[in-house]
Structure formats: structure tokens, C-alpha cells
Design an enzyme around this catalytic site. Structure first.
Site, PDB file in Angstrom:
ATOM      1  N   PRO A  96      -3.449  -1.926   2.976  1.00 51.47           N
ATOM      2  CA  PRO A  96      -3.495  -2.135   4.425  1.00 51.47           C
ATOM      3  C   PRO A  96      -2.807  -0.981   5.176  1.00 51.47           C
ATOM      4  CG  PRO A  96      -2.664  -4.092   3.296  1.00 51.47           C
ATOM      5  CD  PRO A  96      -2.805  -3.027   2.257  1.00 51.47           C
ATOM      6  N   GLY A 100       3.478  -0.694   5.900  1.00 54.24           N
ATOM      7  CA  GLY A 100       4.709  -0.486   5.144  1.00 54.24           C
ATOM      8  C   GLY A 100       4.451  -0.292   3.662  1.00 54.24           C
ATOM      9  N   GLY A 102       2.727   2.285   2.260  1.00 61.21           N
ATOM     10  CA  GLY A 102       2.502   3.679   1.856  1.00 61.21           C
ATOM     11  C   GLY A 102       1.054   4.116   1.796  1.00 61.21           C
ATOM     12  N   SER A 103       0.216   3.579   2.701  1.00 65.25           N
ATOM     13  CA  SER A 103      -1.213   3.921   2.618  1.00 65.25           C
ATOM     14  C   SER A 103      -1.468   5.409   2.864  1.00 65.25           C
ATOM     15  CB  SER A 103      -2.040   3.068   3.577  1.00 65.25           C
ATOM     16  OG  SER A 103      -1.719   3.382   4.897  1.00 65.25           O
ATOM     17  N   SER A 104      -0.785   6.007   3.837  1.00 66.09           N
ATOM     18  CA  SER A 104      -1.079   7.423   4.129  1.00 66.09           C
ATOM     19  C   SER A 104      -0.667   8.311   2.959  1.00 66.09           C
ATOM     20  CB  SER A 104      -0.383   7.877   5.422  1.00 66.09           C
ATOM     21  OG  SER A 104       1.005   7.942   5.247  1.00 66.09           O
ATOM     22  N   ALA A 105       0.480   8.017   2.346  1.00 65.02           N
ATOM     23  CA  ALA A 105       0.923   8.830   1.205  1.00 65.02           C
ATOM     24  C   ALA A 105      -0.041   8.675   0.034  1.00 65.02           C
ATOM     25  CB  ALA A 105       2.337   8.429   0.779  1.00 65.02           C
ATOM     26  N   ALA A 106      -0.502   7.442  -0.212  1.00 63.80           N
ATOM     27  CA  ALA A 106      -1.418   7.220  -1.340  1.00 63.80           C
ATOM     28  C   ALA A 106      -2.731   7.965  -1.109  1.00 63.80           C
ATOM     29  CB  ALA A 106      -1.654   5.722  -1.542  1.00 63.80           C
ATOM     30  N   ASP A 147       7.599   8.105  -0.304  1.00 60.68           N
ATOM     31  CA  ASP A 147       6.261   7.511  -0.425  1.00 60.68           C
ATOM     32  C   ASP A 147       5.351   8.342  -1.335  1.00 60.68           C
ATOM     33  OD1 ASP A 147       7.333   5.783   1.401  1.00 60.68           O
ATOM     34  OD2 ASP A 147       5.716   5.920   2.859  1.00 60.68           O
TER      35      ASP A 147
HETATM   36  C1  MEV Z   1       8.547   4.657   5.044  1.00 62.33           C
HETATM   37  O1  MEV Z   1       7.775   4.093   4.000  1.00 62.33           O
HETATM   38  C2  MEV Z   1       9.986   4.680   4.662  1.00 62.33           C
HETATM   39  C3  MEV Z   1      10.929   5.304   5.684  1.00 62.33           C
HETATM   40  O2  MEV Z   1      12.230   5.317   5.048  1.00 62.33           O
HETATM   41  C4  MEV Z   1      10.537   6.709   6.050  1.00 62.33           C
HETATM   42  C5  MEV Z   1      10.685   7.699   4.892  1.00 62.33           C
HETATM   43  O3  MEV Z   1      11.459   7.469   3.972  1.00 62.33           O
HETATM   44  O4  MEV Z   1      10.006   8.724   4.962  1.00 62.33           O
HETATM   45  C6  MEV Z   1      11.056   4.475   6.937  1.00 62.33           C
END
Ligand code: MEV
Length: 318
Positions: A96, A100, A102-106, A147
């Protein structure tokens, strides 16, 4: 029918168990990869075409790249290792967006690994993570790197900026599970990180202490995970959530889930990731899960039952 072989890379999403935000200023955090994936498949083409199935958008050279801009950054970096003439990339993800997890990193990790492999470049995980991190900077401003690291390497890790991450050998008791309750409120990690950094700048003396406590929590949490002490883990999650409230990333929609979940038998519940929406993770006995779900379901868009996965990004020819 014959179809051209494609290089496909699968990169997992993640959950931050402890230390989000505090990790941006150098404190340790704990994350695990979970079994939801972003997939990028690449085949040959005479020009650069990037398509996102989830976002319903396509870049083929002329359009404004919009949300695909980070992927063009990756293409540019990879192009310095080996010239890139053209390729057709299709991205598909069941993580989703802005939740929270991590979709963009994945997406960046899967795109990087697929492109490196497609070009026949001999690459390491370290290179994939490093390139994906550059894309993360475009999306999130000042990311910590947690992420892209967890999506690349998988497993359970302790992450600290500018240090080699450490793996944690977790003893997970069979009958306890983690629920991810997604509020469906999409928020920008960049905005949340900036908000917290602004508070840090304005109230540095007090915030330093809060950050110190967050660091201590991670040390205790490593012990709890190693021993499989879910009671301690739950208490630490609740305290970590309190710290996230104190730095201003809770909203009424996450609070109601945390309160109702803990009141109906969860051992621990906390925001995961950037907050200001996104998801809450809930630790509970498997028998308590249906009751907790029935109580919180009116407040959430979806509930995922996720399992930690030990493998990070993997590439296949399909
Ligand atoms: C985001 O998934 C986690 C944060 O700590 C940002 C980061 O670590 O880059 C909010």
C-alpha cells in the site's frame, strides 16, 4: 506464443518496529522485511519507457515524469556505469502506497536491481541499496536509508545511519502475530520528517532526551526479540508509540486504533514509519486477533497479516 525473456526483480516492503524518526538523527532503529512486494520487469526497447501499473502512469520520453522522477534518477546513475540506450520497465506493487510500509523504497530497489541485471552489470546488494538511496532522497528529502537497506537485504535488522547494519536472530513465538492496520490516510514522509526536525531544532534540549530514550528502547527491544519475550516487546512498543506522540506524528485516527487495540488485549501497538496517517502495528496472541480486528475495523482501510521474510530483493528471468 514466444515472448522475449524479461528480467524481473522483487523487493519486499518493510515494517519499522522501533526507532522511526529518531533514526534520521543517528539513533538506531529496528526493521524487518515483510511479505508484500514491489516488482519491476524490464525488457529491451529502443527508447526508455517506464510504466507504473499501480499509479496508472507511463513515461516514454516526452511527458513530465512526475512520481516516476526517482526512477529516472536511478537510470541516470546506472547510465554512468554503463550507457543506457533504451528499455521498457513495468512496475507493479502490492505494498500500500504511503502507508508506512516502504513502498517507494521497494519500488526503487526492485527497479535498480532489474536495470542492473538487464544491462548485464555485475552488481552487489550494496550497490543496489546505494543507488536506491539516491532515489529515496528525491522522494523523502532527508531519509535515513533504513527503507532501502531493509528492502535490499531482507530479514530483521538494527540500522544506524553511516554504520554497517546488524542482523538480529529473532526467536518468534509461533502463536503471536503482528497486524498492520492501515488508516488509509496517505501522508508524505518528507512532511513528517521535516515536522519532527523542526521541533528538534526548536526544542533541542528536551528532544535530545527523548531521542536518548528511543535509543535505549532499541537496545532493550533487541534483547526481547532475541529471547522471544513478547510481553516485553509489547511494553516497549507502547513506550515507543508514546515517544512518537511526543514528537508530533500521531493523529486521532492512529490514536483510536492504538487505544482500542491495547484495550482489547493487544500486547503492544504503535505507529510504524513516518506517521501523520499511515499504519499502526499491533502485536497480539493469534487467538485475540479476531476480536481486535472486529473492534478496530471501522477505523481502518485495510488490515494486513504480514510475516517477516528473510530474503531481500531477488531477480528472476521470466
Ligand atoms: C520512514 O519509513 C521512516 C522514517 O524514520 C524516515 C527515514 O528513516 O528515512 C520516518
Amino acid at each position: 506464443m514466444y515472448s522475449m525473456p524479461r528480467v524481473c526483480a522483487y523487493a519486499p516492503g518493510k515494517i519499522i518496529w522501533f526507532g522511526e524518526h529518531f533514526v534520521v538523527l543517528g539513533k538506531p532503529a529496528i526493521a524487518s522485511a515483510v511479505d508484500v512486494y514491489a516488482k519491476t520487469c524490464i525488457e529491451s526497447s529502443n527508447r526508455i519507457i517506464i510504466e507504473s501499473k499501480n499509479l496508472g502512469i507511463k513515461y516514454s520520453g516526452e511527458e513530465e515524469p512526475g512520481p516516476l522522477k526517482p526512477l529516472l534518477k536511478i537510470t541516470e546513475i546506472v547510465g554512468k556505469i554503463k550507457p543506457v540506450k533504451g528499455f521498457h520497465a513495468v512496475i507493479d506493487s502490492n505494498i500500500p502506497v504511503a502507508s508506512g510500509m516502504g513502498s517507494s523504497a521497494a519500488v526503487s530497489v526492485s527497479f535498480t536491481a532489474a536495470l542492473l541485471r538487464h544491462l548485464g552489470i555485475d552488481y552487489s546488494r550494496e550497490l543496489v541499496s546505494r543507488i536506491a538511496f539516491e532515489a529515496e532522497k528525491i522522494v523523502h528529502g532527508k531519509p535515513s536509508g533504513i527503507d532501502n537497506t531493509i528492502s535490499t537485504y531482507g530479514g530483521f535488522i538494527v540500522y544506524q545511519k553511516n554504520k554497517r547494519f546488524r542482523r538480529i536472530r529473532v526467536k518468534w513465538p509461533e502463536d503471536y502475530i503482528l497486524l498492520v492496520a492501515d488508516t488509509g490516510i496517505e501522508r508524505s514522509t518528507k512532511v513528517a520528517v521535516e515536522k519532527v526536525l523542526d521541533l528538534y531544532r526548536r526544542r533541542t534540549r528536551i528532544m535530545k532526551k527523548v531521542y536518548d530514550v528511543a535509543g535505549i528502547l532499541v537496545k532493550e527491544a533487541i534483547k526481547a526479540l532475541r529471547k522471544g519475550d513478547v510481553k516485553l516487546l509489547g511494553d516497549l512498543m507502547n513506550i515507543n508509540h508514546g515517544l512518537l506522540v511526543s514528537i508530533g506524528v500521531a493523529i486521532p485516527e492512529t490514536e483510536v486504533i492504538v487505544h482500542k487495540a491495547t484495550r482489547s488485549g493487544a500486547l503492544g501497538a504503535k505507529i510504524t514509519g513516518a506517521g501523520l496517517g499511515g499504519s499502526v502495528i499491533i502485536l497480539c496472541h493469534i487467538k485475540k486477533a479476531p476480536q481486535i480486528v472486529s473492534i478496530i475495523e471501522e477505523h481502518v482501510k485495510r488490515i494486513l497479516y504480514v510475516r517477516p521474510v528473510s530474503k531481500g530483493v531477488r531477480v528472476k528471468i521470466e
